[in-house]
Design an enzyme around this catalytic site. Structure first.
Site, PDB file in Angstrom:
ATOM      1  N   GLU A   1       2.545  -6.762   3.444  1.00 13.59           N
ATOM      2  CA  GLU A   1       1.975  -8.099   3.342  1.00 13.59           C
ATOM      3  C   GLU A   1       1.987  -8.807   4.697  1.00 13.59           C
ATOM      4  O   GLU A   1       1.054  -9.552   5.035  1.00 13.59           O
ATOM      5  CB  GLU A   1       2.726  -8.927   2.293  1.00 13.59           C
ATOM      6  CG  GLU A   1       2.671  -8.356   0.880  1.00 13.59           C
ATOM      7  CD  GLU A   1       1.266  -8.318   0.288  1.00 13.59           C
ATOM      8  OE1 GLU A   1       0.334  -8.897   0.877  1.00 13.59           O
ATOM      9  OE2 GLU A   1       1.094  -7.692  -0.784  1.00 13.59           O
TER      10      GLU A   1
ATOM     11  N   VAL B   1      11.272  -3.726   4.088  1.00 10.75           N
ATOM     12  CA  VAL B   1      10.873  -3.443   2.717  1.00 10.75           C
ATOM     13  C   VAL B   1       9.403  -3.037   2.752  1.00 10.75           C
ATOM     14  O   VAL B   1       8.615  -3.600   3.520  1.00 10.75           O
ATOM     15  CB  VAL B   1      11.078  -4.660   1.796  1.00 10.75           C
ATOM     16  CG1 VAL B   1      10.965  -4.251   0.339  1.00 10.75           C
ATOM     17  CG2 VAL B   1      12.421  -5.317   2.059  1.00 10.75           C
ATOM     18  N   SER B   2       9.031  -2.086   1.916  1.00 11.06           N
ATOM     19  CA  SER B   2       7.672  -1.546   1.987  1.00 11.06           C
ATOM     20  C   SER B   2       6.619  -2.620   1.756  1.00 11.06           C
ATOM     21  O   SER B   2       5.643  -2.731   2.510  1.00 11.06           O
ATOM     22  CB  SER B   2       7.507  -0.414   0.964  1.00 11.06           C
ATOM     23  OG  SER B   2       7.690  -0.887  -0.358  1.00 11.06           O
ATOM     24  N   ASP B   3       6.801  -3.441   0.711  1.00 11.72           N
ATOM     25  CA  ASP B   3       5.775  -4.443   0.428  1.00 11.72           C
ATOM     26  C   ASP B   3       5.813  -5.600   1.412  1.00 11.72           C
ATOM     27  O   ASP B   3       4.775  -6.176   1.752  1.00 11.72           O
ATOM     28  CB  ASP B   3       5.868  -4.942  -1.019  1.00 11.72           C
ATOM     29  CG  ASP B   3       7.235  -5.458  -1.405  1.00 11.72           C
ATOM     30  OD1 ASP B   3       8.165  -5.407  -0.590  1.00 11.72           O
ATOM     31  OD2 ASP B   3       7.380  -5.931  -2.557  1.00 11.72           O
ATOM     32  N   CYS B   4       6.996  -5.941   1.914  1.00  9.72           N
ATOM     33  CA  CYS B   4       7.099  -7.026   2.905  1.00  9.72           C
ATOM     34  C   CYS B   4       6.401  -6.632   4.202  1.00  9.72           C
ATOM     35  O   CYS B   4       5.697  -7.449   4.815  1.00  9.72           O
ATOM     36  CB  CYS B   4       8.557  -7.357   3.178  1.00  9.72           C
ATOM     37  SG  CYS B   4       9.445  -7.935   1.723  1.00  9.72           S
TER      38      CYS B   4
END
Length: 729
Positions: free
Chosen positions: A461, A455-458
């Site tokens: 982060e 996932v892009s945000d995972c």
């Protein structure tokens, strides 16, 4: 109180004198890749060999043994106290886990598959699932909604009533009786939405002629077509893939006395008198969030005619075989976990019919069922994925670095174990060719590596956490830059260049289809499911992650800088005239604002020099409640407008305090009052009580992120002390 806190006591199941298991016998089996399998120990000797860990005690509502102490008087002392508690919940393999509950439409799937395949359901599951459903039933009418904070709906009530009966609850039990009465008042199970009708048809307590089409034939079409299912959002296409096979086969359970009885219980008229074909589009208004379009209704009718009169058997067989091929690839790409619990159990049923009950493939699916189950004080629930392990661990490590805990030696091992888990979670291989999947090498997942989806945000982060932790002098560098570069390549490739949201980032993939496909949304209870969409939060996280990388390495520097600039333009364009940002994955405007302001602050923007940040902060301040905190209802996600919660929430307050501090908001007093609220609600052991639900997906369904109350609260407290001094409040 040093246990997972639930406000209502005694719980409803206790009022009904329902059976319960011995909570001291529950254990979690874990591994280095983040597996969470709850298991009940029947053997006394094994109990002695495996003492219950703090995490296990906390999750089932037992006293943890973490000592209590007087309330902290300064923000950093409160942050430290909170982190000392949360550190005890870190599992030996380095990650933090939680109960990722909320959706109330999941248990019907796993219980249906157990029933159809005659897979025995453990007694402890039967006991604790019944307890969970009794404890989460609507306090007034006894039904269930789409999620745990929802009004009662036909989908939730019919599904969970059937679950209770399949698990052995008597139809005259007070819980079942009240739920059935509510179901009848809403018109009975014929008014279930599409997914509900599917499960009932599979159980042979609803007829397939009353289920709208889910044709597998679409997978035979050329990908160039704009409506090819390979262009759909990953969750949508992975649910409708096995659903297509089961719909085409008209698969159904063998009728038995219990199912015969259910046929007479869940409808308001005799089963034989129902013309199910007239109920394909009959969905209760209570359930509908996304109504049918005329295009969808016409398409469904055409598909029914084609299937009935024009579809040759050879085409049907070819379509089913194509689906089976893709189901097998999904299974192999995820080690039989699949992207989530719905397609996991649907895939399992496809494999059961194809390979048989004794096959290795079906056996592996059965082994994976436990990955989605979580034990709690309320009972046994099914989670929205196999957990939140990578997401929670990344934010926790960031928080520890950002507030100065790295200078306290007692947390050295916490950092080391967390970094090791992130190393083990990084993808080291790509998916099988022809899976309609993008490159994932070097990236990170939401939950675990075996779940298989980046996932892009995972990824962003986790990238940020790795870069921060590996700078610490006592930490061995476990992930070299050469292993980080592929993640950068993937992130840069995920940026959208579409006309309606240039520079944005979606969740799993680049946007592949047109928003016009939403006209074919068949689910009725969810919005925005057909394609990927541009998300402010995902774009924010990528900006933050790339900004950290920009300051760390010169790899593809020009591309990284350009991507950040374009993403920031999108973020600013997503701001509403009132200064707000709509959040798609958390509740809601407070959540999105925190990420947006943090991302822009990394580019040197502040309240003083940025009109965007000034408007965003001013919007948040107008939503402050009388006690100095913030509270936002999930209704904001449904209505797309800010809706205050009936009382302030620790998590929303933490998000807003962080946002204001990121922006260097000039009125310290407003922030101080929010920080004081967070401190006042901290318990004597260092934890916080569980309050309202924190997350959302597809605009209409809430989902729990119970660890948010830890690391975001700790971060807000610690950052306040860092910016303004650690003085008594």
């Amino acid at each position: 109180m040093s246990r997972y806190s639930i406000e209502e006591r005694p719980l409803p199941a206790e009022k009904f004198n329902m059976d319960r298991t011995d909570r001291s016998r529950w254990r979690v089996d874990t591994d280095a890749f983040g597996k969470i399998n709850w298991r009940y120990l029947h053997d006394d000797i094994e109990m002695e060999k495996r003492p219950q860990r703090v995490y296990e005690k906390y999750m089932v509502g037992l006293e943890t043994g973490i000592p209590e102490s007087p309330k902290a008087e300064t923000p950093f002392d409160a942050a430290l106290k909170g982190m000392r508690f949360f550190k005890e919940l870190q599992l030996d393999e380095g990650f933090w886990a939680c109960r990722y509950g909320g959706p109330m439409f999941l248990l019907i799937g796993i219980i249906t598959v157990h029933y159809i395949t005659k897979t025995p359901i453990p007694l402890e599951w039967k006991v604790e699932i019944q307890r969970y459903l009794a404890n989460t039933a609507h306090p007034e009418d006894g039904g269930w909604g789409l999620h745990s904070e929802d009004k009662s709906t036909v989908f939730g009530t019919a599904s969970n009533y059937v679950v209770l009966r399949l698990l052995g609850m008597d139809p005259d039990h007070p819980v079942a009786l009240k739920a059935r009465q509510t179901l009848h008042k809403m018109g009975g199970a014929v008014r279930s939405p599409h997914w509900g009708k599917l499960w009932l048809a599979l159980l042979n307590i609803y007829e397939w002629e009353g289920v709208n089409p889910a044709p597998p034939d679409l997978w035979l079409l050329p990908y160039v077509l704009p409506f090819h299912p390979g262009r759909w959002w990953v969750h949508c296409r992975n649910v409708y893939l096995p659903m297509g096979y089961l719909y085409s086969k008209k698969s159904k359970a063998e009728l038995d006395p219990l199912l015969e009885s259910l046929r007479n219980e869940i409808y308001v008229c005799p089963y034989e008198e129902i013309d199910f074909s007239k109920h394909r589009n009959d969905v209760s208004p209570i359930d509908i969030y996304y109504p049918h379009t005329t295009i969808l209704d016409v398409s469904n009718q055409v598909l029914v005619w084609i299937e009935k009169y024009f579809r040759p058997d050879w085409l049907k067989k070819k379509a089913e075989d194509r689906v089976v091929e893709l189901v097998r690839k999904e299974d192999l790409n995820t080690d039989y976990l699949c992207i989530g619990p719905i397609n996991n159990v649907l895939n399992a049923l496809v494999i059961f019919y194809e390979d048989g009950p004794d096959s290795k493939t079906f056996s592996r699916h059965k082994e994976r069922f436990r990955d989605f189950m979580a034990m709690s004080e309320e009972g046994l629930l099914m989670m929205g994925t196999n957990g939140v392990q990578c997401w929670d661990t990344s934010f926790t490590l960031q928080t520890m670095c950002q507030i100065g805990i790295q200078d306290i030696p007692e947390f050295n091992d916490t950092f080391k174990k967390g970094l090791l888990f992130l190393k083990n979670s990084q993808f080291t291989e790509n998916c099988l060719p022809g899976s309609f999947r993008d490159t994932r090498l070097g990236c990170w997942p939401f939950s675990t590596k075996h779940q298989g989806y980046t996932v892009s945000d995972c990824t962003s982060e986790a990238l940020k956490a790795v870069l921060m932790v590996q700078k610490l002098p006592f930490v061995e560098k476990l992930i070299s830059d050469d292993k980080i570069y592929p993640a950068i390549d993937v992130l840069l490739g995920l940026q959208n260049d579409i006309s309606f949201a240039p520079g944005s980032f979606a969740s799993y993939e680049r946007i592949r289809g047109t928003p016009l496909l939403e006209n074919l949304n068949p689910a009725e209870v969810f919005g925005n499911i057909m394609i990927e969409y541009p998300y402010v939060e995902c774009s924010d996280s990528v900006v933050i992650g790339l900004s950290y990388f920009r300051d760390h390495s010169n790899y593809r520097r020009a591309d990284v800088i350009k991507a950040i600039e374009n993403a920031c333009k999108f973020i600013k364009s997503a701001q509403r005239p009132d200064g707000s940002f709509y959040g798609s994955w958390g509740i809601c405007f407070t959540y999105a604002a925190m990420f947006a302001i943090e991302a822009l602050s990394y580019q040197g923007e502040s309240y003083e020099n940025s009109e965007v940040l000034r408007k965003a902060c001013d919007f948040l301040v107008t939503k402050r409640m009388s006690d100095g905190g913030w509270g936002e209802s999930y209704k904001a996600c449904e209505t797309l407008q800010y809706v205050p919660h009936e009382k302030s929430q620790v998590v929303n307050t933490s998000w807003v305090c962080l946002a204001l501090m990121y922006a260097s908001y000039p009125n310290k007093d407003i922030i101080t009052k929010g920080i004081k609220l967070i401190m006042d609600r901290q318990q004597l052991a260092g934890d916080w009580k569980q309050e309202a639900i924190e997350g959302i997906f597809n605009r209409s369904c809430t989902i729990e992120y119970p660890n948010y109350k830890f690391y975001f609260s700790i971060k807000a407290l610690g950052l306040y002390a860092k910016l303004y001094g650690n003085e008594k409040i």
